[in-house]
Every structure is written in structure tokens, then in C-alpha cells.
Design an enzyme around this catalytic site. Structure first.
Site, mmCIF file in Angstrom:
data_model
loop_
_atom_site.group_PDB
_atom_site.id
_atom_site.type_symbol
_atom_site.label_atom_id
_atom_site.label_comp_id
_atom_site.label_asym_id
_atom_site.label_seq_id
_atom_site.Cartn_x
_atom_site.Cartn_y
_atom_site.Cartn_z
ATOM 1 C CG HIS A 85 -10.884 -5.918 6.651
ATOM 2 N ND1 HIS A 85 -10.164 -6.464 7.688
ATOM 3 C CD2 HIS A 85 -10.199 -6.215 5.519
ATOM 4 C CE1 HIS A 85 -9.092 -7.084 7.202
ATOM 5 N NE2 HIS A 85 -9.087 -6.948 5.875
ATOM 6 C CD GLU A 144 -1.803 -2.351 1.386
ATOM 7 O OE1 GLU A 144 -0.678 -2.611 1.870
ATOM 8 O OE2 GLU A 144 -2.656 -3.225 1.153
#
Lengths: 337, 332, 449
Positions: A138, A69
Site C-alpha cells: 500500500h 479493480e
């Protein structure tokens, strides 16, 4: 609404179809637009938003990145700095925490640090929010974090029409834009104009006019607030519902004008309640000309002071729902607070 | 050029004009930083600075072949990279002095000097911050079919950042035209490479990303130029990235707050005896590229450029206070 | 603690009120702000609201009873609060100086005389507004009250914990508009001119009234009622006072010219008028009488300014700058010869008229110009000496603002009326006595032949 449509016809599309249509339109029109992200190619993206775009535009423009990321976001920043217009998809917006350095220190500041000599036209797509049973890592709503950073633009479209128009506006924007897409909205259907149009960033939308109280809601909360407003109408309470749409820049005028009119303000958002969007809007109203027209304390409904839990009942209880919005709005309207 | 030519690589590869310009730039780097240090001591500059005195060969030799189309990303010790890429010291000083005429209109300062027009994407205050950005720039070149390469400067400290590993990996998997140049000056602030890094040579890490890695004497102009030349050629040929490690040394402390408690006087003096400018100048004279008088003239020209640069900076206007939020976003 | 229900002073010259009707039966609940009882004064009937939410107990005044203002006439007990068999002891200071009307019936199952219990040293008592002056109100309510010149302590809050909301202010304003138009009582009409002028048509030569510093035309009400009915009246508000524009003045002459202009406008077409001025208004009246001697039939100057240097500057400044009842009230008490005449309601009403900060600052500036360092900066003695019409001076011997001895400095023939036991506001303290003096003067001027 400032919609500049080439065609006026609309179709019913889902939120994710609208995003995909926007990306496809942009890629057809501009060869410098590329997509980057984890598993956005043949897999079609974790939420199937990119779906078949790799078949249409090839793996060079729909690039699967490694699970990197920070590096991936940085590559997108570097590419944006040098002539490409990348749309970088975080698989879950939670993972942007791994890329904070590139988003906050680099993308947001390069133009300023370089005295206006550089431009970083990158778009980060951020699937966000709870309600999917994905638990603490999440399911977060971190948009307010980024709203705190000058140099970034942060938007939260709540309808398929805005999802398309605002993504196209983000792509046309010379500065980095973070688009927070609530995962529960992806399947939501709505009328979407065909062809190219942009929906301006920084402009809230009054989704329902009312006179007794103002509900400012963001993202999926707009729909919950509208549902609550409909019920309130049956009880003789007229709620105005404002879809915030953009966190940075934020639309002071629309909110202040509404509060001047109603004297009561309820802010509904999914991010953790404290230090969030609600605090900013409350303070903004308190500092504004609307202060003299406030006839009740400002109320905030935000996420619980806890990570998003797994248990479905707990998960539901951790963020505002129609019933909690209704209860708060009633208390405001009936002068119980 | 005959195959028996055993003159140093730089002498036999670059024109006398290029070599003289390189020497001038090395002098400029040194005089610029000395001038900055003086200005700091007189209170004309308010922030700190990271000086690269002693590392001039690494910066200038790495950039000798670059054109304005090529990009560099730099780090906090970036004045040398800027000058090597062709920046004007007057505008650099102006930035240092926080003036509107500076490269960043006074918004960036020492740590963010950039010149996007000439391919300098900017110094960076975050260790490792420039590595993924360089990969992104290389991605742009490849995607847009341009032949330019990106040189990515970073220090030994950055090689332990995750961004280093992610960037090298992505550059390799996508075969991107980027050259990673690690200027190993032995210390990440006070922590030595021996104490911080598992491999003996940072260039060994290239193997993990399936790219060539080489370690050279970073104070030897020609050795650096040769290593980077091959890396650039590979990049331009579409064969992917390389890692070049230049062993060098900063004469000054990490920043102005450094009390030099982690290295010995002897070590510093030994490295000062290996002054890259003196070495390069001697080499140029030895190989007849220039004579003593020309060398003196080049050194004096650098002094004069720096003096004029400081004058320009001092005489420039400061940014308007009301413009504190200008350049946050593109102007409509 | 139960909350006291008192008979409020609703009119400036009111000492007693007659309880007309209870709207709530003893033992019943009443909501704060709801109508609790009606009182009658000699002017009007008026509805009084419950000061708190609670159950009505210990009702001490039956309909038809005349009760001194400020007397406790019942108590309100909160839901669940234990109701004592005896009414609670009034807190010290709450018992009016004047004794209760002896025949006030004692209800509520007690034979104890309502006010006979001597006050004990009580550690405190229930205030109708919990938290004293900390009043709960929303920004919108505060804004609305400020705009309307309303004191929020007069508003009953309907929100949680008694919070005043905008609707409460709007309701009160609507009631005031409907029920009791405070100023132009029937028969009064407003002129449009440089200053606020109100007139009541009538017969005979009109009496022009000019009020004093930091007062306004509503202060004439007691005197107006004491005068023989039927006389035409013209009231002028000084600049920066009442409803006149907040105009700055440079000096006394400037002030006098402004009022003269309004006077000329107001008396256009009239053969002649009588003039009555109080304090600063007395000085202005003298100046006008001096300039318009042919049109002023008589002059009465009450405690006029301009006859000597001394003036109670601290008091003027104190009144001018007071922003709330608590700071205004101690000064007002010094106005009357008998401080007890100035009750809380008088102070509240006065503060209500002074709620506009712009008006207060205008008056503070005016005080600075006219009375720098507490000295009268203008001298009207020559003007007074030149007056040719019948003129008299009325002055309270207990005047603490301008000493009555100033009257002796006029070097001309004058009728001097020194009122025994009276302070600076004779028209409020003893309107009948003032009315008689004025009317004698009217008669002297208007007598045929």
C-alpha cells in the site's frame, strides 16, 4: 505559469480539498463527468478525497464500485469510449496492478489501434507513496511503470494549486491521464486560485532558481528538495529545483536548459531507483545538448531496492529524505563525485 | 401475425429485406475470411488471423436488430461481428493489408478492426478485454439516458477470466443494458470447454450474477436471433443484462499456427455438415423469403464485394513511415 | 610508486633550464596543480605545477642550478607511501641523452649521484597520469578544452581521482591569458587581411616569413631570436594553418595567389621586403618573388618544395592527420637531423597548435591536392630560374622530407647552403647559422652604393 483563472482570488486549501474542488467544478460544468471507485460514496474515499461529493452529486455520479479493480477500470474505459468522462479512483495506486490490462492494453492503445477513430478521456487517480506505515502493498510509487506506456499521460502534481489545475487539465484531455497523488501531500496546504483553471500537462516548473546544480524532483520530493536547497543556500551553494510535474510527456526543454546552465544534475524521486524516472532523465540529458555542459556525474536518489518496509525507521530510510538530498547535493556541489 | 404461426422466429419476426441482408452478410463473412486466407497465403497479409468460418449465424443473427446507435464489443475472432454490424469489407481488407484506407489506418490490423461511428467499439486482442468495456458502454447509455444497448461478444475461453466475472457482476448490480454473447466454439485455443470450465453450460454462470442465461444452437440463425432478441428487449426495457451462449464451431484452426492436433477430422466434418449458411439459406427458401436464383445472386454479390474489396485494399496507399507515432495521442 | 618531478621543456628551443625557486619545502605536502617551483629560461620565468598530490622528497636541484630538460629533480610521495632513503631509479628512457650537469647537488640525505644509478629492467613506473592516456575529465571540461584548442593532458584535474572539471580548464586558460600570451609576444601586432599576418615593427626593409606545411608562424621564434635585433618582421600564416582561415585550395597556383594577396596587403606602401620561406612556404615565396620581383629585395628558400617530384608523403600525411601527441611525435622526430632535438614538449606544443580538427582536415585536404600520392604536383624550377634578385637556398643535408639534391636542379645562378648534420627544419635546428646566412644576404642588398 499557464494559469487561466476566471477569478484571481486564492484561498488556502489542502491538497485533497483542491482535488475535490476540481472534481466538483468539473461535475457542475459537465454532466458527463462521473466519479467511480471503491468506497468513494458515503465513506468519502479511503483518504477522504471525495468526502461529501456523493451528497452533492448523488450516487449515480459518485459511484461506489465493487472490489473489482480490473472490471472497474475497464468500465471506466468503456464509458470514456462512449461519451462519459469518468474519474476512476484506485483506493491505493498499488491496486492498479490488478487493472494493468485495462490501463495498458486498452486505455493506452485504443486510440492508436483504432487509427485515431476512438478517444478514451478517462482519468485514473492514484494515491501513492510511502510514509503512512502501510507497508509493502500500500505504499508503492509505480508511476514510472506507466510512464513507459505510449498512449498514457502520467502526472504528479506536488502542490494544491497544481493538484487542482492539473486534474482539470486531465479532465479536459482527450487521452487517458493517470494522476499520482502522494498520500502525504493530501493534508498539505497551499494557495489555490478559485474558479476554473488548468495547469498544463507536460510542463515542469522551476520552483527555485539556482546556478550550481539542478535538482529535478517529483511529487513530495519537490518539497524535500526545496528544503534541502534552502539549507544549501546557507552554505553558499545555489541549487535550482525543478518540479517535474509530468512524467509523460516529460519536459525535456526545462531540464536540459537548467543542466546546460548548472552542469550538475541530481534527480530525486520516490519510486525504486533503478529503471525509473531518474534513469530516463539521466539518459535524456546524456543524449541532449546538455551533455557537453555536464561537469560531474549525474546522481539519482530514488527508493531502495526493496519493498517499502513497515518499521518506521526502515520506511523512512527506504526513500529519499531531506538529509539524503542534502548530502548528495553537497557531494555534487563540492566535486566529491 | 397469427398466434398459430409456427414458422421459425426469424422468419416471422424480420422483414424479407432484413433476412436477405442477413444472408448476404453471412456470405460476406465467409467470403471475406476465405479471401483473407488466400491473401495470407499469397503473402499479401503479414500478421496472423483468427477465422470464424462456421460461426456466421452467431454473429449475424445476434446483430440483426441493432442500429448504429447500439454498440458491440468484439474479440480476436471478430470479422463476423464487424460485418454483421455493417462494416464495409473493402475498408476491412484495407486494414488487413495495413493500408491507410483501412478502418484503423493500418495501425490495428485483423485483431483491432473497429468502426466507432457505427457502434463497433472494436475487436480485442486480449481475451476478456472487451467485457468491462461493454459494461462501460452500457453505463454511458444509461447515464446519458440513451436507449441503445451493447452486445458483448466473447468466446468460451473468456468465461474463465476474472474480467468476465467482474463485468457480469457490475452489469447486474447497476442493471445495465448489455447482452453478453458467449460464442462457445468448444475450444479455447486447444483446451476444450470440458477441461477448462467447471460448469456444463456457460450460461449457467448467469445465475451467479442474477441474470437470465440461455444456451442455443449457435448455428441456427433463428434460434440465436430469438435468444438475443429477448435479451435486447430486456436491456432496452431497463431490466438489465443477460447472457446468451451460442454453441458453434470454427472450421479453421485457432489461428494460422494451429496444426489441429486437439480435434478429430470426424468432429470437424460433422460440424461442417451443420453449415449455418446453408441451413439459413434453405430455411429462407423453404419459407418463400427468396428463391434459388436470388440466393445464387446474393452469394455472387458477396463474392464480387470481396473481390472489389481486395482490389481496393491492394490499390490503397500504405501509411507514411514518418507517421509511426501518429494517433498515439489526440492531435492538437 | 612516487611520482617524478621533472624539469619540463617549456620553450621550443630550450635544452636546459635554471631552477629558480621551490615553492614547497622538502617533506611538505603539495596538491596536484599547485605551484611547485619556478624555472628560468633565457626568455622568461615560469611557474611549474605539481604533477600529482604528494609529499616532496629527494630534491635534487637547488635554486640556481641549471638542469637539462626532462631531468628528474625530485619525487612526490603519496600520503602514507614509504619514503625510501634513496631516490627511486628513473625509468629507462627518462634519463636524457645528455648527461646531467655534473655539479648538480645531491640533496635529500643521499650521497648517491642523482643519475649515476644504471637503469634496471623495471616492470613499469608511476606515470603522472594513472591509467596512461585514459584521462578523467567531465564532458564540460572536454568541451571547454576542445573549444580552446587545449590538450587536456596539460590540465591538472582537481576533481575526485584527478578528474579534470571545467573550472580546471577555465583556470588554466585564465593563467595562460594572464601569464604568457603565447603568440603575439610583446611588440607583435596582428593585421586584418585575407590571411593571418603578424608584424613586429622595426627598422630596415622588413623580412617576410612564410612557414611550411603543417607548421605556423610560431615556428619562426628561434630564428627571430637569432637575428640581429631591430629588424622589422612580417609573418604570414598559410591558409588552413595557424590562425588563418581554413580555406580550401584547388592547386598550388591558387594557394600562391591567396598568399600573394596577403603579401600585397601586408607590404602595401613598403619600398621593398626580404622574403624567407620554408618548405612549402619556400615554394610560395619563390612564386611571389617571381611575380613581385620589383618589390622583393632578396629571397631565401629553406628546403623549398617545388624543385622535384620526391617528397615524404607518408610523413606529411602522418603529421596532418595526427590527433594526439603520441601519433604526432614519431613523425616530428624525423623532421630534425638529430631526432633528440624533438622532445615531448616540442610535440605537445605542436599538437596544441593542431588541436582543432577542422584545421587538421583542412591540411589533410591540402596535402591531397599539393602532394597526391606523395609526389609534388607542382614545379617551381622555371620560377626559381627566372628570379633576378639575390637569392639563396638553405638545405639540411639530412633532410628526410625533401631531398637537398633538389637544389641542384635549378638552372640559374644561385647561392646554395647545404648544412651539415641538419634536417628539414634548419631554423629550429640551427637558427644561428640560418640567421648568419640571411643577414649576409641583407647586407649585400642593403650595403650603401
Amino acid at each position: 505559469m499557464d494559469v487561466t483563472a476566471q477569478e484571481t482570488s486564492t484561498r488556502t486549501l489542502s491538497y485533497s480539498e483542491a482535488i475535490r474542488e476540481a472534481m466538483a467544478l468539473a461535475m457542475e460544468a459537465d454532466p458527463t463527468v462521473i466519479l467511480m471507485g471503491e468506497d468513494i460514496g458515503v465513506y468519502g474515499g479511503a483518504f477522504q478525497v471525495t468526502l461529501d461529493l456523493v451528497d452533492r452529486f448523488g450516487p449515480d455520479r459518485v459511484m461506489d464500485t465493487p472490489i473489482s479493480e480490473l472490471g472497474g477500470a475497464g468500465v471506466a474505459v468503456g464509458a470514456a469510449l462512449t461519451g462519459l468522462k469518468p474519474i476512476f479512483e484506485f483506493q491505493f495506486s498499488d491496486f492498479a496492478t490488478l487493472a494493468m490490462e485495462q490501463i495498458v492494453n486498452q486505455a493506452a492503445k485504443l486510440r492508436y489501434m483504432l487509427g485515431g477513430e476512438a478517444s478514451v478521456p478517462v482519468v485514473f487517480r492514484m494515491p501513492a507513496g510511502s510514509g503512512t506505515g502501510a507497508a509493502a502493498q500500500h505504499s508503492q510509487s509505480l508511476e514510472a511503470w506507466f510512464g513507459h506506456v505510449p498512449g498514457l499521460k502520467v502526472i504528479q502534481p506536488s502542490t494544491p494549486e497544481d493538484a487542482k489545475g492539473m486534474l482539470l487539465a486531465a479532465l479536459a484531455d482527450p487521452d487517458p491521464v493517470l494522476v499520482f497523488e502522494h498520500k502525504l501531500l493530501y493534508k498539505m496546504k497551499g494557495e489555490v486560485p478559485a474558479g476554473y483553471y488548468t495547469t498544463p500537462i507536460g510542463k515542469a516548473a522551476v520552483r527555485r532558481a539556482g546556478s550550481d546544480l539542478t535538482i529535478v524532483a517529483a511529487s513530495i520530493m519537490v518539497h524535500r528538495a526545496l528544503e534541502a536547497a534552502e539549507q544549501l543556500a546557507g552554505e553558499g551553494v545555489s541549487a535550482e529545483v525543478i518540479d517535474l510535474r509530468s512524467i509523460r510527456p516529460i519536459d525535456h526543454e526545462t531540464i536540459v536548459a537548467s543542466v546546460r546552465k548548472t552542469g550538475r544534475l541530481l534527480i530525486v524521486y520516490e519510486g525504486v531507483k533503478s529503471y525509473g524516472i531518474g534513469a530516463e532523465i539521466s539518459a535524456m540529458v546524456a543524449e541532449s545538448d546538455a551533455f557537453d555542459f555536464l561537469d560531474a556525474p549525474i546522481l539519482r536518489l530514488g527508493g531502495a531496492e526493496a519493498p517499502i518496509p513497515y518499521n518506521p525507521d526502515l520506511e523512512r530510510a527506504a526513500v529519499p529524505q531531506v538529509d539524503t538530498i542534502l548530502a548528495a547535493a553537497r557531494r555534487l556541489a563540492r566535486r566529491e563525485v | 401475425m397469427s398466434t398459430t404461426d409456427n414458422r421459425p422466429f426469424a422468419i416471422r419476426t424480420y422483414s424479407p429485406a432484413q433476412l436477405k441482408q442477413a444472408l448476404k452478410r453471412m456470405y460476406l463473412v465467409r467470403r471475406f475470411e476465405e479471401g483473407a486466407e488466400q491473401s495470407y497465403m499469397r503473402g499479401l497479409i503479414h500478421g496472423t488471423m483468427h477465422l470464424s468460418i462456421g460461426q456466421e449465424a452467431s454473429a449475424v443473427a445476434s446483430c440483426i436488430e441493432l442500429t448504429d446507435a447500439d454498440k458491440i464489443t468484439s474479440n480476436h475472432r471478430g470479422h463476423g461481428h464487424c460485418i454483421a454490424k455493417g462494416a464495409d469489407v473493402a475498408r476491412m481488407f484495407a486494414e488487413f493489408f495495413g493500408k491507410e484506407t483501412g478502418y484503423c489506418h493500418g495501425r490495428g490490423g485483423s485483431m483491432h478492426i473497429a468502426d466507432v461511428q457505427t457502434g463497433n467499439l472494436g475487436a480485442n486482442g486480449i481475451v476478456g478485454g472487451g467485457l468491462p468495456i461493454a459494461v462501460g458502454a452500457a453505463l454511458s447509455a444509461k447515464r446519458l439516458g440513451r436507449k441503445d444497448v451493447t452486445l458483448c461478444f466473447f468466446g468460451d475461453g473468456a468465461n474463465n477470466e476474472g474480467a468476465f466475472h467482474e463485468a457480469l457482476n457490475m452489469a447486474a448490480i447497476w442493471t445495465l443494458p448489455v447482452v453478453f454473447i458467449c460464442e462457445n466454439n468448444k475450444y479455447g485455443m486447444s483446451t476444450s470447454v470440458e477441461r477448462s470450465t467447471a460448469v456444463r453450460r456457460i450460461s449457467e454462470r448467469a445465475a451467479a450474477y442474477s441474470m437470465p442465461g440461455v444456451t442455443v444452437d449457435g448455428n441456427d440463425f433463428s434460434a440465436v436471433a430469438e435468444a438475443v432478441h429477448h435479451a435486447i428487449a430486456r436491456a432496452r426495457a431497463g431490466e438489465g443484462p443477460s447472457l446468451v451462449e451460442n454453441l458453434t464451431y470454427r472450421w479453421r484452426g485457432h489461428s494460422k499456427s494451429d496444426r489441429n492436433r486437439y480435434r478429430t477430422k470426424e468432429e470437424i466434418e460433422a460440424w461442417m455438415a451443420r453449415d449455418p449458411i446453408a441451413r439459413f439459406q434453405a430455411e429462407l427458401i423453404a419459407h418463400g423469403v427468396l428463391d434459388e436464383a436470388e440466393a445464387i445472386a446474393i452469394a455472387e454479390a458477396a463474392v464480387s464485394d470481396v473481390e472489389q474489396g481486395i482490389e481496393f485494399a491492394r490499390g490503397s496507399a500504405a501509411p507514411a513511415i514518418g507517421e509511426v507515432t501518429r494517433y498515439v495521442y489526440a492531435e492538437a | 610508486m612516487p611520482v617524478e618531478v621533472i624539469l619540463p621543456k617549456v620553450d621550443m628551443d630550450m635544452t636546459h633550464g635554471t631552477l629558480a625557486t621551490w615553492h614547497v619545502k622538502p617533506g611538505d605536502m603539495v596538491q596536484k596543480g599547485a605551484a611547485l617551483f619556478d624555472i628560468e629560461t633565457d626568455k622568461a620565468a615560469m611557474e611549474v605545477e605539481a604533477p600529482a598530490t604528494g609529499r616532496l622528497q629527494h630534491v635534487l636541484a637547488e635554486p640556481g642550478t641549471k638542469v637539462p630538460v626532462g631531468s628528474v629533480i625530485a619525487w612526490l610521495y603519496a600520503e602514507g607511501e614509504t619514503v625510501d632513503t634513496l631516490p627511486p631509479v628513473p625509468a629507462p628512457g627518462d634519463v636524457p641523452a645528455e648527461a646531467a650537469v655534473p655539479d648538480a647537488p645531491a640533496l635529500g640525505g643521499t650521497e648517491q649521484a642523482p643519475y649515476a644509478v644504471p637503469p634496471q629492467g623495471m616492470a613499469g613506473h608511476a606515470s603522472p597520469m594513472p591509467g596512461g592516456s585514459l584521462l578523467r575529465a567531465t564532458p564540460a571540461a572536454r568541451h571547454a578544452a576542445r573549444t580552446a584548442g587545449l590538450d587536456l593532458s596539460d590540465v591538472a584535474g582537481s576533481g575526485p581521482r584527478g578528474r579534470i572539471q571545467k573550472q580546471d580548464v577555465d583556470d588554466l586558460l585564465a593563467r595562460e591569458r594572464d601569464v604568457a600570451p603565447p603568440r603575439p609576444v610583446s611588440g607583435w601586432v596582428a593585421d586584418s587581411g585575407p590571411l593571418a599576418v603578424t608584424r613586429r615593427p622595426g627598422r630596415d626593409a622588413p623580412l617576410v616569413l612564410i612557414h611550411g606545411f603543417a607548421a605556423d608562424s610560431t615556428g619562426w621564434l628561434p630564428l627571430e631570436k637569432a637575428l640581429l635585433p631591430g629588424r622589422a618582421l612580417i609573418r604570414i600564416d598559410l591558409p588552413g594553418h595557424g590562425r588563418s582561415p581554413k580555406r580550401k585550395i584547388r592547386d598550388f597556383a591558387h594557394l600562391a595567389r591567396m598568399v600573394l594577396e596577403a603579401f600585397d596587403e601586408a607590404t602595401r606602401g613598403l619600398d621593398g621586403v626580404h622574403l624567407l620561406g620554408h618548405s612549402l612556404g619556400g615554394a610560395v615565396a619563390a612564386a611571389i618573388a617571381d611575380i613581385r620581383s620589383s618589390r622583393v629585395l632578396s629571397l631565401t628558400a629553406m628546403a623549398p618544395a617545388g624543385l622535384g617530384p620526391d617528397i615524404n608523403g607518408e610523413m606529411l600525411a602522418g603529421i596532418a592527420r595526427a590527433t594526439r601527441v603520441e601519433s604526432l611525435s614519431p613523425w616530428l622526430r624525423q623532421l630534425a637531423g638529430n631526432a633528440e632535438l624533438i622532445g615531448d614538449d616540442y610535440a605537445k606544443a605542436a599538437m596544441r597548435g593542431r588541436a582543432d580538427p577542422g584545421l587538421r582536415s583542412c591540411q589533410m585536404e591540402m596535402a591531397e591536392v599539393l602532394f597526391p600520392d606523395g609526389v609534388q604536383a607542382f614545379d617551381l624550377r622555371p620560377a626559381f630560374a627566372r628570379l633576378s634578385m639575390p637569392a639563396s637556398i638553405v638545405w639540411g643535408r639530412r633532410d628526410q622530407v625533401t631531398p637537398f639534391r633538389h637544389a641542384l636542379s635549378i638552372e640559374a645562378d644561385f647561392a646554395l647552403h647545404f648544412l651539415h648534420g641538419i634536417g628539414h627544419i634548419p631554423h629550429f635546428e640551427c637558427p644561428e647559422r640560418v640567421a648568419r646566412i640571411v643577414e649576409r644576404q641583407f647586407a649585400a642588398v642593403e650595403a650603401p652604393g
